[in-house]
Design an enzyme around this catalytic site. Structure first.
Site, mmCIF file in Angstrom:
data_model
loop_
_atom_site.group_PDB
_atom_site.id
_atom_site.type_symbol
_atom_site.label_atom_id
_atom_site.label_comp_id
_atom_site.label_asym_id
_atom_site.label_seq_id
_atom_site.Cartn_x
_atom_site.Cartn_y
_atom_site.Cartn_z
ATOM 1 N N HIS A 62 0.811 -1.215 0.000
ATOM 2 C CA HIS A 62 0.000 0.000 0.000
ATOM 3 C C HIS A 62 0.847 1.269 0.000
ATOM 4 C CE1 HIS A 62 -2.937 -2.726 2.376
ATOM 5 N NE2 HIS A 62 -3.158 -2.849 1.087
ATOM 6 N N LYS A 71 6.075 5.963 7.798
ATOM 7 C CA LYS A 71 5.555 5.063 8.828
ATOM 8 C C LYS A 71 6.695 4.528 9.670
ATOM 9 C CE LYS A 71 1.922 3.409 5.725
ATOM 10 N NZ LYS A 71 1.462 2.254 4.954
ATOM 11 N N TYR A 131 1.795 1.254 13.746
ATOM 12 C CA TYR A 131 2.644 2.171 13.007
ATOM 13 C C TYR A 131 2.179 3.599 13.196
ATOM 14 C CZ TYR A 131 -0.607 0.379 9.362
ATOM 15 O OH TYR A 131 -1.690 -0.072 8.661
ATOM 16 N N ASP A 167 -6.695 -6.029 -2.190
ATOM 17 C CA ASP A 167 -5.296 -6.382 -2.411
ATOM 18 C C ASP A 167 -5.108 -7.387 -3.541
ATOM 19 O OD1 ASP A 167 -4.428 -4.599 -0.515
ATOM 20 O OD2 ASP A 167 -4.069 -6.093 1.044
#
Length: 188
Positions: A62, A71, A131, A167
């Site tokens: 992603h 992140k 994250y 996905d």
């Protein structure tokens, strides 16, 4: 704190200092001053995320197109194989990737600067991954790269991943780059 550079510019493996004894352990998972001085992470974090998944789940790869997120990734329970892919057109490392195991035992963190694609698969029965993000999630700005893209050939340590419908639909890197040649499309 130990900071190790990877083959991708700006992507870092961070190993916080862990104080462990018979009672358990303590570690500082983030300090703006320390991470700025020792890891060079200058961005402010504006959002924290928590992902809970079971064995075999693969999430990714992603990214956000116009407002990419940096992140700081870590695992609080279980183990994951975490992957970062360079998707920046014109980058000398375009298509290159880094993959490492993050777990509640090794306490490693992964710094993923803005502009990279990111994903992971779960190696343990369950995993909790957290994250810190440098920008807000925007569902209208999200993008994805096929987890099994032949252009990058990630050696995922699972054979039959459990994927979301979204996905399963992501393009390959070649398809993604072809879309980005269209000036009406946004990209990192």
């Amino acid at each position: 704190m130990k900071v190790t550079a990877t083959a991708l510019p700006g992507v870092l493996i961070i190993e916080p200092q862990v104080f462990e004894d018979a009672r358990g352990y303590f570690m500082e998972t983030f300090s703006a001053r320390r991470y700025r001085e020792q890891a060079g992470i200058m961005q402010a974090f504006v959002q924290d995320n928590h992902s809970h998944s079971r064995r075999g789940v693969l999430r990714g790869l992603h990214f956000q197109k116009a407002r990419p997120q940096g992140k700081l990734v870590s695992v609080t329970r279980g183990a994951v194989y975490d992957v970062v892919v360079d998707i920046a057109p014109g980058s000398p490392t375009l298509g290159a990737h880094v993959g490492i195991e993050l777990s509640d035992r090794n306490h490693r963190q992964l710094w993923v600067p803005p502009g990279y694609a990111h994903g992971f698969c779960v190696l343990s029965e369950q995993a909790d991954q957290t994250y810190k993000c440098t920008d807000y999630y925007d569902p209208d700005d999200e993008g994805g790269l096929a987890w099994n893209c032949p252009d990058i050939s990630v050696a995922w340590p699972i054979d039959q991943p459990l994927l979301s419908a979204k996905d399963r639909q992501h393009p390959t890197l070649s398809q993604l780059l072809a879309q980005w040649t269209d000036p009406t499309r946004r990209h990192p």
